[in-house]
Scaffold this motif. Structure first.
Motif, mmCIF file in Angstrom:
data_model
loop_
_atom_site.group_PDB
_atom_site.id
_atom_site.type_symbol
_atom_site.label_atom_id
_atom_site.label_comp_id
_atom_site.label_asym_id
_atom_site.label_seq_id
_atom_site.Cartn_x
_atom_site.Cartn_y
_atom_site.Cartn_z
ATOM 1 N N PHE A 74 12.124 2.501 -1.153
ATOM 2 C CA PHE A 74 11.387 1.227 -1.006
ATOM 3 C C PHE A 74 10.682 0.887 0.400
ATOM 4 C CE2 PHE A 74 14.085 -1.158 -4.349
ATOM 5 C CZ PHE A 74 13.365 -0.287 -5.436
ATOM 6 N N ALA A 80 7.954 3.184 1.094
ATOM 7 C CA ALA A 80 6.466 2.940 0.659
ATOM 8 C C ALA A 80 5.851 1.778 1.535
ATOM 9 C CB ALA A 80 6.798 2.432 -0.863
ATOM 10 N N TYR A 81 6.835 1.061 2.120
ATOM 11 C CA TYR A 81 6.255 0.013 2.844
ATOM 12 C C TYR A 81 5.826 0.643 4.333
ATOM 13 C CZ TYR A 81 8.615 -3.130 -0.178
ATOM 14 O OH TYR A 81 9.027 -4.099 -1.287
ATOM 15 N N ALA A 104 2.892 -1.068 1.488
ATOM 16 C CA ALA A 104 2.953 -1.403 0.210
ATOM 17 C C ALA A 104 3.188 -2.716 0.318
ATOM 18 C CB ALA A 104 3.657 -0.803 -0.949
ATOM 19 N N CYS A 141 7.150 -2.439 -4.419
ATOM 20 C CA CYS A 141 7.500 -1.054 -5.006
ATOM 21 C C CYS A 141 8.451 -1.097 -6.071
ATOM 22 C CB CYS A 141 8.377 -0.204 -4.192
ATOM 23 S SG CYS A 141 8.613 1.685 -4.350
ATOM 24 N N THR A 157 -0.183 6.945 -5.847
ATOM 25 C CA THR A 157 0.442 5.605 -5.716
ATOM 26 C C THR A 157 1.967 5.655 -6.387
ATOM 27 O OG1 THR A 157 0.358 3.214 -5.956
ATOM 28 C CG2 THR A 157 -0.525 4.428 -7.615
ATOM 29 N N TYR A 189 8.882 6.216 -8.874
ATOM 30 C CA TYR A 189 8.780 5.013 -7.994
ATOM 31 C C TYR A 189 7.376 4.827 -8.061
ATOM 32 C CZ TYR A 189 13.392 5.413 -5.943
ATOM 33 O OH TYR A 189 14.923 5.325 -5.917
ATOM 34 N N TRP A 231 4.063 1.881 -6.253
ATOM 35 C CA TRP A 231 3.914 0.948 -5.330
ATOM 36 C C TRP A 231 2.575 0.318 -5.274
ATOM 37 C CZ3 TRP A 231 5.283 5.923 -4.110
ATOM 38 C CH2 TRP A 231 4.402 6.794 -3.854
ATOM 39 N N ALA A 263 1.282 -3.601 -8.096
ATOM 40 C CA ALA A 263 2.225 -2.488 -8.442
ATOM 41 C C ALA A 263 2.533 -2.597 -9.992
ATOM 42 C CB ALA A 263 3.530 -2.885 -7.443
#
Length: 238
Positions: A95, A98-99, A104, A107, A181, A191, A193, A200
């Motif tokens: 997670f 993704a940030y 993002a 996620c 994405t 996964y 996000w 999402a």
């Protein structure tokens, strides 16, 4: 690992249904009902401002409560709140990837059967084209969304014995496919996000639809990324 006080509990208790702790519970129940997070597998994280909210490990998703949530400082990645009983999700470093790499806002990780099946039917990349639902997926590298005639590509990485060990390969896939994405994990799940939790959710729903229809197309000998009209060969056989 206890950081459970009245002060930290204020981070997760709110009457606002759109508060991240409430939303995570609502969405986990929805994903459970969709068959995407059976058992205790899968999860979701939401980033709001300088805080990251994370569902814990080992909780049945349809029974999750706000007090089960972890809260992390986005900058220091130190926990601001930890529940008394539960452990952090093994998904946490993914997670955070993704940030960090996509900026993002949320996620989602599911064990969708369609996602798992597509990792068995495709090699390194899942591809699908000329299906209306593709228009729900963003281009990412430029403004706007994919068009009907565009091809959606989602990289597939190999699974590992421990989920956190997927971090390096997931990050590499994100870098190699700047327009994606989502990342599929072979024999495991996906996964997804987006810029916000609602984006999402939309992307996850649209992608799962496309994964599911790709499996069905394969069953009939159709190439999900094939040209328009390729289905006529199948029609003629029937």
């Amino acid at each position: 690992m206890c950081n459970h006080t009245s002060e930290t509990d204020a981070l997760i208790h709110s009457t606002d249904p759109n508060h991240p702790a409430n939303l995570i519970c609502e969405l986990c129940k929805l994903f459970y009902n969709n068959g995407w997070v059976t058992g205790t597998g899968g999860g979701i994280s939401i980033r709001e401002g300088d805080k990251i909210y994370l569902a814990p490990s080992g909780v049945q998703k349809e029974r999750m409560k706000p007090e089960n949530m972890f809260v992390m400082d986005n900058e220091t990645q130190e926990y601001l709140r930890t529940p008394e009983v539960f452990k952090p999700s093994a998904c946490t470093p993914l997670f955070l990837s993704a940030y960090k790499l996509r900026d993002a806002g949320a996620c989602i990780h599911t064990h969708s059967q369609a996602a798992v099946m597509c990792t068995l039917l495709f090699d390194k990349v899942f591809r699908i084209a000329n299906i209306e639902q593709i228009k729900a997926i963003p281009k990412v590298t430029e403004p706007g969304y994919l068009g009907f005639f565009d091809t959606l590509e989602i990289p597939i990485i190999e699974n590992t014995a421990r989920e956190e060990d997927l971090t390096d390969s997931l990050q590499e896939a994100i870098r190699q496919y700047p327009g994606t994405t989502a990342v599929l994990v072979r024999r495991h799940g996906i996964y997804v996000w987006g810029e916000s939790v609602w984006k999402a959710k939309i992307y996850n729903e649209a992608i799962d639809y496309l994964l599911d229809i790709a499996v069905k197309m394969k069953q009939f000998g159709l190439d999900p990324a094939g040209e328009i009209g390729s289905e006529k060969k199948i029609q003629q056989l029937n």
